[in-house]
Design an enzyme around this catalytic site. Sequence first.
Site: not given
Length: 423
Positions: A261, A276, A348, A351, A389
């Site tokens: 990403r 991230r 998070e 999702s 994560r």
Amino acid sequence: MLDIKFVRENPQIVKEAMEKRGAQVRLDEFLSLDEERRRKLAEVEQLKNNRNVVSKEIGLLKKEGKNADELVEQMGQVGEKIKHLDEEVKQIDEKSNEIIMGIPNMPHASLPIGLNESYNREERKWGEPRKFAYEPKAHWDLGESLNILDFERGAKVTGARFAFYKGLGARLERALINFMLDIHTGEHGYTEVIPPFMVNRNSMIGTGQLPKFEEDMFRISNSEYFLIPTAEVPVTNLYREEILEEKDLPILHCAYSPCFRAEAGAHGRDTRGLIRQHQFNKVELVKFAHPDNSYEELEKLTNNAEKILQLLELPYRVITLATGDIGFSSAKTYDIEVWLPSFNTYREISSCSNFEDFQARRANIRYRDAKGKPRFVHTINGSGLAVGRTTSAIMENFQQEDGSIKVPKVLQHYMGGVEFIRT
RNA sequence: GGAGAGAUGGCCGAGUGGCCGAAGGCGGUCGCCUGCUAAGCGAUUAUACGGGCUAAUACCCGUAUCGAGGGUUCAAAUCCCUCUCUCUCCGCCA
């Protein structure tokens, strides 16, 4: 994308839904283009019908050896008109298509209404955040002192937001991937796939990343391929332009992949650690479900992702995203958030969304119903889980005062019996 | 990378300018027949879009679609161009 007929017939409902989302859409422009398109289409189809009929006559006349020059001349002119009208319709199509492809999905009625994340609704909590007798360390500090994460060399070799995992750090990440896949395939009924990690433009359009979010993607410069931002893209597109059997639904797939990403617009956020990154590992769960029970399937899929956290003994909570916080393609999304001690909050880690027929319509994924009619399936997916994560959460939640990290029981045999990661 | 062959409906497969949305077969559905099963007989069976009529996603009409895009022609599955993909042989390679 939304059903054009639905939009045409229920503009007010769509308008209100978009307001709840806080989405700016050019609905009126779309509706007038749509009307113009249908007018022009009727006109050109009439001309084509005329041409088809007369062309047949010409064929018959010629067969009988008669002269058809006058009709041929006429049809030549009709052909010119058709060419022009076709071109006009095509341009209208392009314009209205651009608008409808940029309209997000309709939020489900069960969502809390509100324009930002403060309206998200907490559904449940699991586990108790551990009380530390000392200030818990961040995973990047633990990772560097244990020599299992290396951000500096990641930045040297590639750039910011890239990292090396080393030694037992790499082993832990790999153990998690295998553990997650084993649970989902062995206990939750998913069939594992290893997808391509690059996809073409149509696949990105199918799941909704394009055309709107191109700047968030990494594009291969000498080709039309994109690095996948999630395995959702290749796995959902597995059945693009196919008609599935109703009896085969739901179809369940899980997949490990790295995810890429660009994180455009995320400058300055979560600049340290694994939270991230431009590249991260993820195990993804994807379902192709019958429209009648897709919401039950969403619940199950969310539970499947939660199960991983439970087995790892990581405290988490589940929240329902508000209308203004769900993703572009989603009708309903549960976020699973894991407790991160150094952040002193939940972050998070998964999702889980039901896209209803939004992606299926874009990607043309259908099933044949009892009457034999093709219908769009509902697509559902969720992380099961974001691996980087998860690694961070384990490091932080299982850290010991001496700086070592206890390995969760279920992972120990994936780690060759290692119980502690220490220097 | 070089040479060649190919892409047609849910599947297999015919079709080199008009009577082809497309033969035939398989599969599916409905009906008939056979005291079970198997077999047999008949019918039916693409999708999208637009319009009409509607309670209707039912029905009727039209348009488009034979890998994708463009072109030639009154008319294209069929002729021409470009692209994508598949297969065979050679080369290279983890």
